[in-house]
Write an enzyme that holds these catalytic residues in place. Sequence first.
Site, PDB file in Angstrom:
ATOM      1  N   HIS A  45       0.870  -1.180   0.000  1.00  0.00           N
ATOM      2  CA  HIS A  45       0.000   0.000   0.000  1.00  0.00           C
ATOM      3  C   HIS A  45       0.906   1.229   0.000  1.00  0.00           C
ATOM      4  O   HIS A  45       1.609   1.487   0.968  1.00  0.00           O
ATOM      5  CB  HIS A  45      -0.884  -0.024   1.262  1.00  0.00           C
ATOM      6  CG  HIS A  45      -1.872   1.097   1.332  1.00  0.00           C
ATOM      7  ND1 HIS A  45      -2.865   1.136   2.290  1.00  0.00           N
ATOM      8  CD2 HIS A  45      -2.046   2.208   0.587  1.00  0.00           C
ATOM      9  CE1 HIS A  45      -3.603   2.229   2.120  1.00  0.00           C
ATOM     10  NE2 HIS A  45      -3.111   2.909   1.102  1.00  0.00           N
ATOM     11  N   ARG A  47       1.068   4.745   0.575  1.00  0.00           N
ATOM     12  CA  ARG A  47       0.230   5.778   1.205  1.00  0.00           C
ATOM     13  C   ARG A  47       0.712   7.172   0.835  1.00  0.00           C
ATOM     14  O   ARG A  47       1.895   7.382   0.575  1.00  0.00           O
ATOM     15  CB  ARG A  47       0.278   5.627   2.731  1.00  0.00           C
ATOM     16  CG  ARG A  47      -0.560   4.477   3.248  1.00  0.00           C
ATOM     17  CD  ARG A  47      -0.570   4.459   4.778  1.00  0.00           C
ATOM     18  NE  ARG A  47      -1.611   3.563   5.258  1.00  0.00           N
ATOM     19  CZ  ARG A  47      -2.858   3.923   5.505  1.00  0.00           C
ATOM     20  NH1 ARG A  47      -3.222   5.188   5.363  1.00  0.00           N
ATOM     21  NH2 ARG A  47      -3.736   3.040   5.925  1.00  0.00           N
ATOM     22  N   ARG A  51       4.399   6.535   4.837  1.00  0.00           N
ATOM     23  CA  ARG A  51       4.882   6.116   6.152  1.00  0.00           C
ATOM     24  C   ARG A  51       5.618   4.771   6.122  1.00  0.00           C
ATOM     25  O   ARG A  51       6.396   4.471   7.004  1.00  0.00           O
ATOM     26  CB  ARG A  51       3.734   6.056   7.151  1.00  0.00           C
ATOM     27  CG  ARG A  51       2.799   4.895   6.921  1.00  0.00           C
ATOM     28  CD  ARG A  51       1.820   4.756   8.038  1.00  0.00           C
ATOM     29  NE  ARG A  51       0.734   5.704   7.901  1.00  0.00           N
ATOM     30  CZ  ARG A  51      -0.484   5.494   8.393  1.00  0.00           C
ATOM     31  NH1 ARG A  51      -0.729   4.418   9.103  1.00  0.00           N
ATOM     32  NH2 ARG A  51      -1.436   6.369   8.217  1.00  0.00           N
ATOM     33  N   HIS A 193      -7.915  -7.952   5.586  1.00  0.00           N
ATOM     34  CA  HIS A 193      -7.798  -6.978   6.662  1.00  0.00           C
ATOM     35  C   HIS A 193      -8.118  -7.622   8.008  1.00  0.00           C
ATOM     36  O   HIS A 193      -9.228  -8.070   8.243  1.00  0.00           O
ATOM     37  CB  HIS A 193      -8.665  -5.723   6.468  1.00  0.00           C
ATOM     38  CG  HIS A 193      -8.047  -4.545   7.182  1.00  0.00           C
ATOM     39  ND1 HIS A 193      -8.237  -4.309   8.511  1.00  0.00           N
ATOM     40  CD2 HIS A 193      -7.181  -3.599   6.754  1.00  0.00           C
ATOM     41  CE1 HIS A 193      -7.532  -3.257   8.869  1.00  0.00           C
ATOM     42  NE2 HIS A 193      -6.872  -2.803   7.829  1.00  0.00           N
TER      43      HIS A 193
HETATM   44  N1  PXP Z   1      -6.392  -5.582   2.295  1.00  0.00           N
HETATM   45  C1  PXP Z   1      -6.422  -4.225   2.284  1.00  0.00           C
HETATM   46  C2  PXP Z   1      -7.250  -3.553   1.248  1.00  0.00           C
HETATM   47  C3  PXP Z   1      -5.668  -3.471   3.202  1.00  0.00           C
HETATM   48  O1  PXP Z   1      -5.717  -2.126   3.161  1.00  0.00           O
HETATM   49  C4  PXP Z   1      -4.853  -4.149   4.123  1.00  0.00           C
HETATM   50  C5  PXP Z   1      -3.993  -3.361   5.067  1.00  0.00           C
HETATM   51  O2  PXP Z   1      -3.053  -2.635   4.366  1.00  0.00           O
HETATM   52  C6  PXP Z   1      -4.851  -5.552   4.110  1.00  0.00           C
HETATM   53  C7  PXP Z   1      -5.640  -6.241   3.195  1.00  0.00           C
HETATM   54  C8  PXP Z   1      -4.010  -6.352   5.044  1.00  0.00           C
HETATM   55  O3  PXP Z   1      -4.482  -6.172   6.361  1.00  0.00           O
HETATM   56  P1  PXP Z   1      -3.682  -6.769   7.568  1.00  0.00           P
HETATM   57  O4  PXP Z   1      -2.346  -6.087   7.613  1.00  0.00           O
HETATM   58  O5  PXP Z   1      -4.543  -6.464   8.757  1.00  0.00           O
HETATM   59  O6  PXP Z   1      -3.528  -8.243   7.325  1.00  0.00           O
END
Ligand code: PXP
Length: 239
Positions: A45, A47, A51, A193
């Site tokens: 990701h 951002r 960060r 997530h």
């Molecule tokens: N999917 C998306 C769209 C996310 O934004 C994130 C976190 O960056 C994740 C999956 C992964 O989440 P986690 O780090 O909690 O496993």
Amino acid sequence: MRNVKLGVNIDHIATLRQARKEKNPDPVEVARVSLNAGADMIVMHLRHDRRHIQDEDLLRIRENVKGIIHLEMSQSKEMEKIALKVRPDSVCIVPEFPGEVTTQGGLNLSGKLAELSNLVKKISNAGIEVSLFVDPEPQSIRVAHNLGADTVELCTSKYAASWGKKLQTKELERLQLAAFLANELNLRLHAGHGLDYYNAVPVARIEGMECLNIGFSIISKAIFVGLRNAVAEMKRLIQ
Ligand code: PXP
């Protein structure tokens, strides 16, 4: 065996690297080890506040790692330009708010969507698969389909945070229902997530689930067992 794929999110490797702003731990090396250990794609990701993942990480991984690269990004001109330059294999458009600790749920798909629709088209026309990060709600799935997304990634954060069997079952049922609609609409299905070694399996078993994107729990476990073992163990669990 369903062979549900594993996308390993390596943002928090870059979080650690940024603590000193030095070269290590190197996301390129981490991407290679993850793929060798059974990851099916590498997720980052980028951002706006940079960060963790930096622009250079994306470029270096794209150039030096043989594997599928999946970029999570918010809807903005800046990110659009970067995606079209770096050309990951797929892009997931996510909401992003300044100061948030992590992504706060799926995209808001009510209201005016002309800009989002444009972004989906531009990325898609460049030959990059487009995923939209959505809450597990029928309306969001329908809108994602109308916008021309290839994939929906169902946000599992509520499921992951639900406490007790009853609540967890309720949240899992919401995911199952959303998945059912996505399957009906021929959307590819991802989820992620907050998934970890205790809660990921029921999500992996949802009909039509193609890929789970997991970061924090894998990188945390890697501290104790090593990255190779942490990735391999998650892959073994979900496939
Ligand atoms: N999917 C998306 C769209 C996310 O934004 C994130 C976190 O960056 C994740 C999956 C992964 O989440 P986690 O780090 O909690 O496993």
